[in-house]
Design a protein around this motif. Structure first.
Motif, PDB file in Angstrom:
ATOM      1  N   VAL A   1       0.851  -1.188   0.000  1.00 23.67           N
ATOM      2  CA  VAL A   1       0.000   0.000   0.000  1.00 23.67           C
ATOM      3  C   VAL A   1       0.888   1.240   0.000  1.00 23.67           C
ATOM      4  O   VAL A   1       2.087   1.159   0.288  1.00 23.67           O
ATOM      5  N   PRO A   2       0.339   2.405  -0.304  1.00 21.01           N
ATOM      6  CA  PRO A   2       1.142   3.629  -0.233  1.00 21.01           C
ATOM      7  C   PRO A   2       1.710   3.847   1.166  1.00 21.01           C
ATOM      8  O   PRO A   2       1.067   3.531   2.168  1.00 21.01           O
ATOM      9  N   GLU A   3       2.909   4.378   1.235  1.00 17.43           N
ATOM     10  CA  GLU A   3       3.519   4.669   2.527  1.00 17.43           C
ATOM     11  C   GLU A   3       2.604   5.557   3.354  1.00 17.43           C
ATOM     12  O   GLU A   3       2.009   6.502   2.848  1.00 17.43           O
ATOM     13  N   GLY A   4       2.449   5.220   4.637  1.00 18.18           N
ATOM     14  CA  GLY A   4       1.554   5.950   5.529  1.00 18.18           C
ATOM     15  C   GLY A   4       0.237   5.236   5.762  1.00 18.18           C
ATOM     16  O   GLY A   4      -0.502   5.577   6.685  1.00 18.18           O
ATOM     17  N   ILE A   5      -0.049   4.240   4.930  1.00 19.09           N
ATOM     18  CA  ILE A   5      -1.254   3.422   5.099  1.00 19.09           C
ATOM     19  C   ILE A   5      -0.873   2.133   5.807  1.00 19.09           C
ATOM     20  O   ILE A   5       0.177   1.536   5.527  1.00 19.09           O
ATOM     21  N   THR A   6      -1.705   1.701   6.738  1.00 17.77           N
ATOM     22  CA  THR A   6      -1.498   0.439   7.445  1.00 17.77           C
ATOM     23  C   THR A   6      -2.377  -0.638   6.822  1.00 17.77           C
ATOM     24  O   THR A   6      -3.547  -0.395   6.532  1.00 17.77           O
ATOM     25  N   ALA A   7      -1.799  -1.813   6.622  1.00 16.28           N
ATOM     26  CA  ALA A   7      -2.551  -2.965   6.130  1.00 16.28           C
ATOM     27  C   ALA A   7      -2.713  -3.969   7.262  1.00 16.28           C
ATOM     28  O   ALA A   7      -1.720  -4.392   7.870  1.00 16.28           O
ATOM     29  N   LEU A   8      -3.955  -4.323   7.553  1.00 18.12           N
ATOM     30  CA  LEU A   8      -4.278  -5.270   8.619  1.00 18.12           C
ATOM     31  C   LEU A   8      -4.912  -6.513   8.012  1.00 18.12           C
ATOM     32  O   LEU A   8      -5.825  -6.415   7.184  1.00 18.12           O
ATOM     33  N   ALA A   9      -4.437  -7.674   8.420  1.00 16.74           N
ATOM     34  CA  ALA A   9      -5.005  -8.924   7.948  1.00 16.74           C
ATOM     35  C   ALA A   9      -5.065  -9.904   9.116  1.00 16.74           C
ATOM     36  O   ALA A   9      -4.667  -9.580  10.239  1.00 16.74           O
TER      37      ALA A   9
END
Length: 486
Positions: A211-219
């Motif tokens: 994802v773009p830097e600054g966005i958090t990805a949660l799984a």
């Protein structure tokens, strides 16, 4: 998906907005596998699994004939995903590791939308066809029965959620202003990856999300490596090594404030909230830990490696029990809702239904868990909650819907939740606390990470209690009128 509705107790009654298919697997089928299926076979006839034939385009439920797929059992999904929130564009490669349950000339995956660029089977190019939500894969040569194989699909496009015109709401991959809110019950996983989108086929998962830097990805599960950033993008690697149904998978994305730690018993605990809900972070983290640990004393050991919850700034109006990370859509959850979603980690997530008609085994149990939490907190006894609901007159809608057989056109009816929970309390009254809580723990332990049916539960209840419980279960689960004796 759980929707808020007024209730006669202080708790919100949670409604999972969903329609979906149920799999009817024959006794003895290996857990996670679907029955061998393919071409229609005359009644009484048999077909050898070695006979080459297509895998069925549905997993076998006559109520929902197009959900899921036959002919194979998924062992693991390896998803390599790149999402651009600005363009709302997702590109991905899904490696689906599976075992053939018959000799396969072709087989289907569930996938909505997207342009499919390439499909391979064990590294060799495979032909493919698209029709509706079906992606049909034609390998260069038949896959032998019981053979392990990997199908890899490269795809790209703008993911679109399922928008249902009834009371089911919006679910699946839902784009948001800074990412995505991903809650897939019952059949929304197909909106972001190809797979066998039905709870009868559980698998393990690995998510590599860029994802773009600054966005958090949660799984789901836990981070398998530290996030790495280069070229203005950050890649997260999450892994869930416990079996999971497709509708519980998530890749929720956005700007989140995180709080990490462990519960008092040592279970990893991650809470994440959108900045708008900053004030709820500490309570979400604390309550998720406290409730997880308490349920472990009631239901048996926690079946996963981490717990917690996520509050996103998307006004879904419901919560979903995504495995290890319940999602709360646009609101700060209270104790009852957290108790409900975390009870699902046992009932629904670890113990999964083969058939959607048995949904009360998920929602009735989680609803009753709300009442048990209130009892634990000294707010109201489960008996009081039961009596308040039972006071509804004989003409009330709850009595006109028998929850033991969820209806395909109204799966997530209030009766499945509330009357399902009342069934458990009626059972507790009948067999006493000692046998009742032994039953809950035994049920969870004997079926951990597996599949369950109503028939299995009623048989275990009779075995542990030594009582004939046919009249009770018939009155509460299968009769379309208010029970008066049981």
């Amino acid at each position: 998906m759980a929707a808020h509705r007024p209730a006669v107790t202080a708790a919100a009654v949670l409604l999972c907005a969903a329609t979906g298919a149920a799999a009817c697997s024959s006794p003895g089928t290996r857990d996670g596998a679907v029955p061998e299926s393919g071409a229609t076979v005359p009644s009484g006839a048999t077909v050898s699994p070695a006979a080459p034939r297509p895998g069925a385009p549905g997993i076998g439920d006559p109520d929902f004939p197009h959900d899921g797929n036959g002919g194979y059992d998924v062992g693991r999904y390896r998803l390599d995903l790149d999402y651009d929130p600005g363009r709302r564009h997702l590109s991905g490669t899904a490696a689906v590791e599976a075992t053939a349950t018959q000799t396969l000339t072709r087989f289907n995956l569930d996938l909505s939308g997207f342009t499919v660029g390439r499909v391979t089977v064990d590294g060799g190019r495979a032909a493919f066809e698209r029709a509706g939500t079906e992606l049909t894969v034609v390998p260069a040569r038949p896959i032998p029965a019981r053979a392990a194989f990997t199908v890899e699909v490269a795809y790209a496009g703008r993911p679109e959620p399922v928008r249902n015109s009834s009371n089911l709401g919006t679910y699946g991959f839902i784009p948001t202003k800074d990412g995505a809110f991903v809650t897939c019950e019952p059949n929304g996983a197909r909106t972001w990856f190809p797979g066998n989108d039905h709870p009868a086929d559980k698998a393990r998962y690995e998510f590599e999300i860029t994802v773009p830097e600054g966005i958090t990805a949660l799984a789901n599960g836990e981070l398998a490596a530290e996030p790495r950033t280069e070229g203005g993008k950050t890649t997260y690697l999450w892994r869930e090594d416990h079996p999971m149904v497709t509708y519980l998978a998530t890749m929720t994305l956005g700007k989140f404030i995180l709080k990490e730690g462990t519960t008092a018993s040592g279970i990893r605990n991650l809470a994440a909230v959108d900045p708008r809900f900053r004030a709820s972070l500490d309570d979400l983290h604390r309550l998720s830990g406290e409730i997880t640990d308490h349920w472990a004393t009631v239901f048996g050991p926690y079946p996963f490696s981490s717990t917690g919850g996520v509050v996103d700034d998307f006004s879904a109006g419901y919560a979903l029990e995504n495995q290890t990370k319940p999602m709360y859509g646009g609101f700060s959850p209270g104790e009852d809702i957290i108790a409900h979603e975390l009870a699902h980690q046992w009932f629904g997530n670890s113990l999964s239904i083969r058939r959607w008609k048995d949904l009360w085994l998920n929602e009735g149990f989680a609803t009753y868990a709300e009442w048990l939490w209130q009892e634990h907190r000294g707010q109201a006894t489960a008996e009081r909650s039961f009596r308040l609901h039972y006071a509804a007159g004989p003409g009330d809608a709850i009595w006109k819907y028998a929850p033991g057989r969820a209806r395909p056109d109204d799966l997530f009816n209030d009766s499945v939740y509330t009357r399902g929970g009342m069934t458990l309390h009626a059972l507790r009254q009948k067999i006493g606390d000692a046998d009742f809580f032994e039953l809950l723990r035994t049920w969870a332990a004997e079926n951990e990470h597996g599949h369950v049916t109503t028939e299995q539960f009623t048989a275990l209840a009779e075995k542990i209690s030594g009582k004939d419980l046919d009249a009770l279960f018939d009155a509460w689960l299968f009769t379309e009128k208010k029970p008066t004796t049981w």
